[in-house]
Enzyme design. Structure first.
Site, PDB file in Angstrom:
ATOM      1  N   THR A 131      48.937  32.554  31.284  1.00 53.34           N
ATOM      2  CA  THR A 131      48.753  33.992  31.504  1.00 53.34           C
ATOM      3  C   THR A 131      49.392  34.346  32.843  1.00 53.34           C
ATOM      4  O   THR A 131      50.586  34.567  32.911  1.00 53.34           O
ATOM      5  CB  THR A 131      47.268  34.391  31.455  1.00 53.34           C
ATOM      6  OG1 THR A 131      46.509  33.542  32.312  1.00 53.34           O
ATOM      7  CG2 THR A 131      46.728  34.281  30.046  1.00 53.34           C
TER       8      THR A 131
ATOM      9  N   THR B 264      37.295  24.523  31.767  1.00 52.53           N
ATOM     10  CA  THR B 264      38.180  25.456  32.456  1.00 52.53           C
ATOM     11  C   THR B 264      38.681  26.508  31.500  1.00 52.53           C
ATOM     12  O   THR B 264      38.368  26.494  30.321  1.00 52.53           O
ATOM     13  CB  THR B 264      39.395  24.773  33.062  1.00 52.53           C
ATOM     14  OG1 THR B 264      40.076  25.739  33.880  1.00 52.53           O
ATOM     15  CG2 THR B 264      40.366  24.305  31.984  1.00 52.53           C
TER      16      THR B 264
END
Lengths: 392, 392
Positions: B144, B181
């Site tokens: 991202t 995560t």
């Protein structure tokens, strides 16, 4: 400011910090005053915090003076305890007080030795300079990276007369008090017993200083102290005590909000209201988690109605709640209803978010009566600029 | 990269995010593989997290494929569960797997509906595109705000042959995994039972993903999944298991450190080593508190050896320790000895702090055997710039 009767104030430049702003201050009550304080919960508490804790205990809550310096935290220093003790003793001797009747507070850089001589040789000038309207001068002397001085006062008419409460505070970084703040001093001429004063301070602190955060860092030097010297000349009735509490709480909230608004680099005050939790402390935990989220704070800085970050931060609070029951409002506009995106005008809300005061409401539908109000500020590039070079 | 045997990978642009980078990816094992995963502890867990948890349980740790999209977190969305379920079912059908043998993971903006059609109509192209060396392509498709792709691989020679482990991960903001995560996928051709794999993943995760933080925010979508398809053709001996664990742990630590180094706006990787605590979890708490302190992170950004902030942050960890027993090193230079300033060359240390890797050691003198290593990054104006406008 409506200053309480029976206090005098002084400040001077003792050479502790490099710029020539006053860095040493004294608050003195005409008679030893009932007093109470809350201190940092940081394990690495500074020398003046440890000494003031002990003095309050030894004096059974009677304080005649508070000695404050800025520019050096007197924390993690070889001579810290000695410096705090010798300067407090000299102050007590000069003012004819018992040593335990003087409190000390320091703010500034950690780990640099504080030269007691600078303070000792400035004490006579401080005594000389004591004046009744020196309140604002002391409020300025305790500032560090603060941009504005922070004071508040209130007058309360009771059956037998009027009492006055005035407070000053400082701090804009390393702020997440959890029971106290960097420094805050409140004086009142109300006549109150130390035990009652202590209770009132803790009640007020729990919904003011304990409910702000700038960066989630709790300082080593946090101290919030109050003195009540009774100079108004009468005791409040038992049924007037709630009104006194309310006045004190409102004053503490005003001071605490001034700290959040002046957070390092901040352009906005953010108020976070949480409701519908099972208990107040759980509501506070949710509010604190939202207030400490860098992602929420940067979104507000950018006028971005990014409510997903608010929901995410709340989800990290360690508190059980059903996301499908959550409604989130920003500036009074519903952005998330029952855990889902609600339709809203993005352009209108973006414009509303440009205000200096931003309100976030986080409501959990259901019977829970736990609520909290918490204050923080937005996170801007200014915070980075200030803190990448504060020490050197 | 030494890719494990028996896996194929594909990615494509499905139109989920605006820029034209691939946003949909598939990892497929030739045979259903033993698998395990750790997920976010955020209360507002996303739909794919909830579905993957359930699927892992239902399949008893057998997974044939993982479907991943970037650009939309599929979290706090009206149709979230339906979208996750329908796309996973379609993927399973296409690959002739049981529906519970497919895991789903999403990353991106929260609170925006994810259009299942975009994914469903792209599945044939994904299947068509499956290739053995598509690993890096998938690693890029899951990025991202990441600036670099994050992969690691390791080859381990055992008595009966060689096993290979390869991992990919993403994330640079909203990072404080606490058990997982944003997204991490590890594939190995080792032959391991699901229960053993699950244990090994948790052991490795505890000292890797669980020990990094960028901004203290735990995402709603965190997923770290591993597949072991046994394509190497043999089981490791019992006495070889520690070596397998060690290889996996090292790989997970490499991936986790890559995340911290690529933290939003970061210019430096900060490693924090804590020793002398009474237990490992207390050492981790101290390290985490230092790693999450904006004041420590901005000081490192400014090459400022401001160790007082490190001591202060440690003091806020909620762990009892005696500040007078603390020694702090930065870049190998002692800056604080037994709680007090140690003499050091400020100019030399400032120069050393300009490195891309900064090491902070926090040692409590005494008998405590608790230790921890934690990774974070510096906090720069870049973090603010990225996050004041990510969503819009």
């Amino acid at each position: 400011l409506n200053l309480p009767l029976g206090y005098r104030y002084a400040s001077t430049y003792a050479g502790i910090r490099k710029d020539k702003r006053d860095d040493l201050a004294l608050i003195v009550s005409g008679v030893p005053a009932a007093s109470a304080a809350v201190f940092t919960q940081n394990r690495a508490a500074a020398a003046p915090v440890r000494l003031s804790r002990r003095n309050l205990r030894e004096s059974r809550g009677l304080t005649g003076a508070i000695l404050i310096n800025a520019g050096n935290a007197n924390c993690a220093t070889r001579t810290g305890d000695k410096v705090a003790l010798s300067t407090v003793r000299a102050t007590a001797k000069m003012l004819r007080l018992a040593p335990a009747q003087v409190l000390a507070a320091s703010t500034g850089v950690i780990g640099v030795e504080l030269d007691a001589e600078l303070i000792l040789k400035s004490l006579p000038a401080l005594k000389e300079g004591l004046i009744e309207d020196g309140f604002g001068q002391v409020a300025r002397a305790i500032m560090t990276t603060d941009l504005v001085e922070k004071t508040e006062s209130v007058e309360l008419k009771l059956r037998r007369g009027t009492i006055r409460i005035a407070g000053m505070t400082k701090g804009s970084g390393m702020i997440q008090p959890r029971m106290a703040t960097t420094l805050g001093f409140v004086v009142t001429d109300a006549m109150l017993a130390p035990a009652a004063l202590n209770r009132m301070l803790r009640v007020g602190n729990a919904v003011s200083y304990d409910c702000i955060s700038v960066d989630g860092d709790t300082s080593t030097n946090d101290t919030l102290a109050i003195m009540a010297n009774g100079a108004c000349g009468f005791r409040p009735d038992a049924k007037e005590m709630p009104a006194v509490q309310e006045a004190l709480t409102a004053l503490l909230q005003s001071l605490a909000k001034q700290i959040a608004r002046d957070g390092e680099g901040a352009k906005k005050l953010i108020e976070i209201q949480v409701s519908g939790a099972t208990r107040d402390d759980k509501a506070i935990a949710i509010a604190r988690s939202i207030a400490n989220s860098p992602l929420v704070k940067t979104a507000v800085a950018g006028n971005d109605p990014n409510w997903g970050r608010i929901l995410c931060a709340a989800g990290n609070a360690g508190v059980e709640f059903d996301p499908a029951k959550v409604t989130i409002e920003m500036q009074g506009m519903t952005v998330c209803k029952r855990g889902l995106a609600a339709p809203f005008s993005e352009s209108e809300l973006k414009a509303n978010l440009e205000a200096k005061d931003v309100l976030i409401r986080f409501a959990i539908d259901g019977a829970g009566k736990g609520r909290a109000t918490f204050w923080t500020c937005d996170l801007t590039e200014g915070y980075i600029r200030i803190n990448a070079s504060y020490r050197t």
